[in-house]
Design a protein around this motif. Sequence first.
Motif, PDB file in Angstrom:
ATOM      1  N   CYS A  74       0.827  -1.212   0.000  1.00 15.86           N
ATOM      2  CA  CYS A  74       0.000   0.000   0.000  1.00 15.86           C
ATOM      3  C   CYS A  74       0.861   1.262   0.000  1.00 15.86           C
ATOM      4  CB  CYS A  74      -0.920   0.001   1.217  1.00 15.86           C
ATOM      5  SG  CYS A  74      -2.321  -1.126   1.101  1.00 15.86           S
ATOM      6  N   LEU A  75       1.894   1.287   0.833  1.00 11.68           N
ATOM      7  CA  LEU A  75       2.743   2.473   0.928  1.00 11.68           C
ATOM      8  C   LEU A  75       3.454   2.752  -0.393  1.00 11.68           C
ATOM      9  CD1 LEU A  75       4.278   1.986   4.496  1.00 11.68           C
ATOM     10  CD2 LEU A  75       2.493   3.600   3.798  1.00 11.68           C
ATOM     11  N   LEU A  76       4.006   1.708  -1.021  1.00 10.27           N
ATOM     12  CA  LEU A  76       4.710   1.902  -2.286  1.00 10.27           C
ATOM     13  C   LEU A  76       3.752   2.340  -3.388  1.00 10.27           C
ATOM     14  CD1 LEU A  76       7.199  -1.116  -2.345  1.00 10.27           C
ATOM     15  CD2 LEU A  76       7.765   1.297  -2.091  1.00 10.27           C
ATOM     16  N   THR A  77       2.578   1.728  -3.428  1.00  9.63           N
ATOM     17  CA  THR A  77       1.611   2.072  -4.472  1.00  9.63           C
ATOM     18  C   THR A  77       1.141   3.509  -4.324  1.00  9.63           C
ATOM     19  OG1 THR A  77       0.885  -0.239  -4.530  1.00  9.63           O
ATOM     20  CG2 THR A  77      -0.546   1.391  -5.566  1.00  9.63           C
ATOM     21  N   LEU A  78       0.854   3.926  -3.103  1.00 10.49           N
ATOM     22  CA  LEU A  78       0.378   5.284  -2.873  1.00 10.49           C
ATOM     23  C   LEU A  78       1.485   6.321  -3.047  1.00 10.49           C
ATOM     24  CD1 LEU A  78      -1.914   4.681   0.243  1.00 10.49           C
ATOM     25  CD2 LEU A  78      -2.624   5.049  -2.132  1.00 10.49           C
ATOM     26  N   ALA A  79       2.722   5.940  -2.760  1.00 12.98           N
ATOM     27  CA  ALA A  79       3.836   6.891  -2.879  1.00 12.98           C
ATOM     28  C   ALA A  79       4.072   7.290  -4.326  1.00 12.98           C
ATOM     29  CB  ALA A  79       5.096   6.296  -2.267  1.00 12.98           C
ATOM     30  N   GLY A  80       3.877   6.357  -5.254  1.00 16.75           N
ATOM     31  CA  GLY A  80       4.032   6.692  -6.660  1.00 16.75           C
ATOM     32  C   GLY A  80       5.484   6.842  -7.084  1.00 16.75           C
ATOM     33  N   ARG A  81       5.715   7.690  -8.077  1.00 14.07           N
ATOM     34  CA  ARG A  81       7.033   7.779  -8.700  1.00 14.07           C
ATOM     35  C   ARG A  81       8.111   8.294  -7.753  1.00 14.07           C
ATOM     36  NH1 ARG A  81       6.877   6.853 -14.235  1.00 14.07           N
ATOM     37  NH2 ARG A  81       9.089   6.469 -13.807  1.00 14.07           N
ATOM     38  N   VAL A  82       7.741   8.997  -6.699  1.00 17.91           N
ATOM     39  CA  VAL A  82       8.766   9.516  -5.783  1.00 17.91           C
ATOM     40  C   VAL A  82       9.480   8.374  -5.061  1.00 17.91           C
ATOM     41  CG1 VAL A  82       7.551  11.686  -5.433  1.00 17.91           C
ATOM     42  CG2 VAL A  82       7.077   9.770  -3.924  1.00 17.91           C
ATOM     43  N   ALA A  83       8.855   7.187  -5.009  1.00 19.19           N
ATOM     44  CA  ALA A  83       9.477   6.061  -4.313  1.00 19.19           C
ATOM     45  C   ALA A  83      10.093   5.059  -5.281  1.00 19.19           C
ATOM     46  CB  ALA A  83       8.441   5.360  -3.429  1.00 19.19           C
ATOM     47  N   ASP A  84      10.231   5.406  -6.557  1.00 16.72           N
ATOM     48  CA  ASP A  84      10.747   4.460  -7.550  1.00 16.72           C
ATOM     49  C   ASP A  84      12.160   3.977  -7.216  1.00 16.72           C
ATOM     50  OD1 ASP A  84       8.464   4.412  -9.000  1.00 16.72           O
ATOM     51  OD2 ASP A  84       9.157   5.712 -10.622  1.00 16.72           O
ATOM     52  N   ARG A  85      12.990   4.849  -6.676  1.00 17.48           N
ATOM     53  CA  ARG A  85      14.384   4.477  -6.423  1.00 17.48           C
ATOM     54  C   ARG A  85      14.498   3.443  -5.309  1.00 17.48           C
ATOM     55  NH1 ARG A  85      18.345   9.489  -5.931  1.00 17.48           N
ATOM     56  NH2 ARG A  85      19.760   7.708  -5.798  1.00 17.48           N
ATOM     57  N   VAL A  86      13.653   3.542  -4.297  1.00 17.34           N
ATOM     58  CA  VAL A  86      13.752   2.622  -3.159  1.00 17.34           C
ATOM     59  C   VAL A  86      12.828   1.423  -3.307  1.00 17.34           C
ATOM     60  CG1 VAL A  86      14.388   4.498  -1.619  1.00 17.34           C
ATOM     61  CG2 VAL A  86      11.995   3.858  -1.828  1.00 17.34           C
ATOM     62  N   ALA A  87      11.952   1.436  -4.304  1.00 17.56           N
ATOM     63  CA  ALA A  87      10.952   0.374  -4.436  1.00 17.56           C
ATOM     64  C   ALA A  87      11.576  -1.021  -4.601  1.00 17.56           C
ATOM     65  CB  ALA A  87      10.007   0.683  -5.588  1.00 17.56           C
ATOM     66  N   PRO A  88      12.582  -1.229  -5.460  1.00 19.30           N
ATOM     67  CA  PRO A  88      13.149  -2.579  -5.583  1.00 19.30           C
ATOM     68  C   PRO A  88      13.723  -3.099  -4.273  1.00 19.30           C
ATOM     69  CG  PRO A  88      13.807  -1.223  -7.434  1.00 19.30           C
ATOM     70  CD  PRO A  88      13.168  -0.306  -6.450  1.00 19.30           C
TER      71      PRO A  88
END
Length: 616
Positions: free
Chosen positions: A17-31
């Motif tokens: 949920c947190l990653l999905t809602l964060a969107g592109r700003v969290a792309d770097r830490v998502a993996p």
Amino acid sequence: MSGLLWVLIALPLTAGCLLTLAGRVADRVAPFAGVTTAGTGLVLACVAAFEHPTAEAPLLAGLPLRLTVDGLSGLLVVTITAVTLAVLFFSVWDIGPGEARARFFGLMLLFSGSMLTTVTAANLLVLLMAWEIMGATSWALIGYWWRDPARVRAADTAFLTTRAADLGLYLAAGAALAGGPSGTLALDRLSMADPPWLTVITVGAVVAALGKSAQLPFSFWLSKAMQGPSPVSALLHSATMVVAGAYLLLRLEPLLDASSWGGPLVAWTGAVTALLLGLVAVAQNDLKQLLAASSCAQIGFMVLAAGASGVTGGTLQLIAHAAAKSLAFLIAGAWLTLLGTKALPALRGAAHRGRTAGIAFTVAALTLAGVPPLSLWAAKDVVLTASLEASPGLYLVGLAGAVVSAVYSIKVLWIVWQPATKPSQTPTMPLAGQLPLVVLGAACAALTVPAIAPVRNAVARVLGADGQPAPRIWELALSAGLALAASAATWAWGSRTVPLPAPVPAWFGDWLRLEDAARALLVRPTLAFARALAAFDDRVLDRGVEGTARGVLRLAHRIDRHTEQAVVDGAVEGIASAARTLGGWARRPQSGQLHQYLAQAVAAFTVLAVVFVLVR
């Protein structure tokens, strides 16, 4: 240990949920966040599989939110988290920095978390909630590249098909509340429902399970699901949504037995799906489509096991299939990325261009083929033994499906190991892409036939199914011999075509034209009925309302002319005129000359008094 189970479920759902809602700003830490969450989940799942925790929280009156890990769900939570970790680790390489990584990894964690909730759900209420989340996230993941209309349509087809079948689970829940023991929704008590509610519960659960697992006649939606990214296909087919229906049937095996007809229906559906969708896989010229049809066929053996009371064999099949199919789909995605194609003719020699992927794919294909000594041969034999106890005809259809699985698996191997007609320079796959393939390949190879009896007995003890019959020597020899013979014949046949009438391969190549049948039998009649209702609304109801309104207006005008103006207005005007006259009279005493009126009255009365005196 209830806290352990809550954390196991909440961790992927919350992180997703947190990653999905964060969107592109969290792309770097998502993996990193995705892989770390999946790895932690695997550790928690291993602990939960040994501890068998139970967790409960109040939700509705008499219907708590209850989760539990037992023998079957314990094996499944480890399988789900292990495959999720491998797929997400591979996705670090496959889903590049230019993609919406936070959305992808977030949805994948939600997808995995919903499946974990599904397998640990102890009642239909929790199962329904997880079932819905799984369907919604699958739609979002299949349509991940949403700017492509074809992918969105494919996601819609998959979602609407499974959604229609999911209504069966609501039907089952309603029937369980109406006729179950004390109105309970507990999965382990559904078989105690009273007739005819038992029949309704069975029908609803079977329809929902067959739709979710893409069994006949719902199989066509899985073909559309191939429009999603390859890691999505790997997770969807191996350890999450597509096996959720088979898991539910294995879980509800007592319900199928109690209904008397549910077991045979499910068993025959699984056997026929294993055979026919295996032939569909043979007819495919697209690698992902072949793997999708093979998923339907392989899951058919799990469904067959549920209907034939072979829970041990179905569980073994599910675990082995999860490892093999996730491995096969990841390699298909790697070839698509490196070679730019998934068409089988263009993949000729693909195994020579990347030996790690080629060897790993060989392990996966031989596992699916059931060629000794790899695992699905053992799992399928346990399933076939249970089917033989139920019906010889069922055993023969299942055995034919097992033979067909060898044909489509060896067909792919023959193509990818042939010398390439046009050698080309292939980019090297980085370690992030190779490591999951090696791990999954080792997992497939580790489940070998020499351990068939110990593994089967251990799984049977975990599931509490020690009394199930073991495969006999002649059954093992027959299925192994047929698998080897079919594999050898397929390899020798090579790329030659089978002399069949043209409509036959076209029919199988088009997935038995199940989608066309669904459109003709369900979609078009439903839309026609909807259009008829719309026409009735426009031409009958709307016109009736408008005609009534016009009639009311005409009546109002007539009343206005003949009644209101002639009678009411005249009466009102008369009353008003009388009121004006009375008002005028009433104003006279208020004019300020009252003393003059009194003086005049006194004078008048004085004159009258004088006249009266004089006259008298």
